[in-house]
Motif scaffolding. Structure first.
Motif, PDB file in Angstrom:
ATOM      1  N   GLY A 171       0.799  -1.213   0.000  1.00  0.00           N
ATOM      2  CA  GLY A 171       0.000   0.000   0.000  1.00  0.00           C
ATOM      3  C   GLY A 171       0.832   1.264   0.000  1.00  0.00           C
ATOM      4  N   ARG A 172       0.161   2.387   0.041  1.00  0.00           N
ATOM      5  CA  ARG A 172       0.799   3.683  -0.129  1.00  0.00           C
ATOM      6  C   ARG A 172       1.821   3.987   0.965  1.00  0.00           C
TER       7      ARG A 172
ATOM      8  N   ASP B 276      -1.195  -4.729  -5.807  1.00  0.00           N
ATOM      9  CA  ASP B 276      -0.555  -4.123  -4.631  1.00  0.00           C
ATOM     10  C   ASP B 276       0.863  -4.650  -4.432  1.00  0.00           C
TER      11      ASP B 276
ATOM     12  N   GLU C 239       4.984   2.158   0.107  1.00  0.00           N
ATOM     13  CA  GLU C 239       5.646   2.742  -1.057  1.00  0.00           C
ATOM     14  C   GLU C 239       6.300   4.082  -0.730  1.00  0.00           C
ATOM     15  N   GLN C 240       5.623   4.918   0.072  1.00  0.00           N
ATOM     16  CA  GLN C 240       6.182   6.215   0.431  1.00  0.00           C
ATOM     17  C   GLN C 240       7.430   6.063   1.305  1.00  0.00           C
TER      18      GLN C 240
ATOM     19  N   GLN D 297       3.214  -3.047  -6.931  1.00  0.00           N
ATOM     20  CA  GLN D 297       3.587  -1.680  -6.580  1.00  0.00           C
ATOM     21  C   GLN D 297       4.688  -1.656  -5.518  1.00  0.00           C
TER      22      GLN D 297
END
Length: 273
Positions: free
Chosen positions: A163-164, A196, A167-168, A199
């Motif tokens: 999830g974000r 997901d 990734e961040q 990513q």
């Protein structure tokens, strides 16, 4: 009610993981056997099975429980960990030989990259970045390794964070080498079934000076739903000696840097213990 169960059961409890492992190992298990083995009431076992079914990890057919014969089941870390064990160990050994003292390396959620964990404990002043909870658990006690666990939304199927948020967190890092794996390779393209997970892998690749793809020979000439990358985006592709020689020649002709790990096998006439 189903959504509540999904929320509650996102991270598998030790008991539910034990049930999943047992069903995966045996293929088909009567509910009565689970009641006896785990010393549970029928209400408790039904609740656990409902959560596992809702997460797509098992299926209930009458009085029997079985693993799902589909993409979701084959993606399960429990299932994947039991596949091509010798091949993954050989690939992991070759991959670990590329890592040096003081490096910062990334390991993805794959069981092939996870097989490197024990070997990395022998390398001093190493930093490992990972979104795999299994790798965190295995390297946590290792005093010679600096460990950075990536947070995010937990996927029980992959035993990993995605999830974000994940990734961040990666975007602020600089990594010497990223070791990732895939579900399938068709021609010169690597694929995975879950967006997901793709990513998270891409995030690790994007901040790495060197990208290494780990893929046992079963994964060639197969395909999954989503494209991860061209093989040319990796600096090295490592597989095992079970790869079709024609396929290996095709990859080398395409300019792919292919390294092949030799898998130890019993001598003719001998059987493994």
């Amino acid at each position: 009610m189903m959504s509540a169960l999904l929320t509650e059961g996102q991270a598998l409890s030790g008991r539910r993981r034990g049930i999943l492992d047992y069903v995966t190992e045996h293929g088909v298990v009567p509910v009565a056997d689970l009641l006896k083995r785990f010393s549970l009431s029928r209400a408790s076992i039904n609740r656990d099975l409902l959560v596992l079914c809702a997460q797509g990890l098992v299926r209930r057919i009458g009085t029997d429980i079985t693993t799902l014969p589909n993409i979701g089941a084959s993606a399960s870390v429990v299932y994947r960990r039991a596949q091509a064990v010798a091949e993954k160990q050989a690939i992991a050994a070759l991959a670990a030989s590329m890592v040096g003292q003081g490096d910062t390396v990334a390991l993805d959620d794959s069981t092939t990259a996870g097989a490197m964990a024990d070997r990395l404990c022998e390398i001093a002043q190493l930093t490992v970045v990972t979104n795999s909870l299994g790798v965190v658990s295995r390297l946590g006690p290792c005093e010679t390794v600096g460990l950075i666990g990536l947070g995010g939304r937990y996927s029980p199927t992959f035993d990993a964070f995605v999830g974000r948020i994940c990734e961040q967190a990666v975007m602020s890092m600089r990594i010497n080498m990223a070791f990732v794996s895939v579900a399938a390779i068709s021609g010169v393209t690597a694929y995975h079934q879950v967006e997901d997970i793709i990513q998270a892998k891409r995030a690790l690749m994007d901040v790495a000076d060197c990208r290494v793809l780990l893929a046992d020979s079963r994964k060639f000439d197969t395909v999954a739903m989503n494209r991860l990358a061209l093989l040319s985006e990796f600096d090295v592709v490592i597989t095992d000696d079970g790869i079709d020689p024609a396929c290996a020649e095709l990859l080398r002709d395409a300019g792919i840097s292919l390294r092949i790990a030799n898998v130890p096998r019993p001598a003719p006439g001998l059987t493994a213990d």
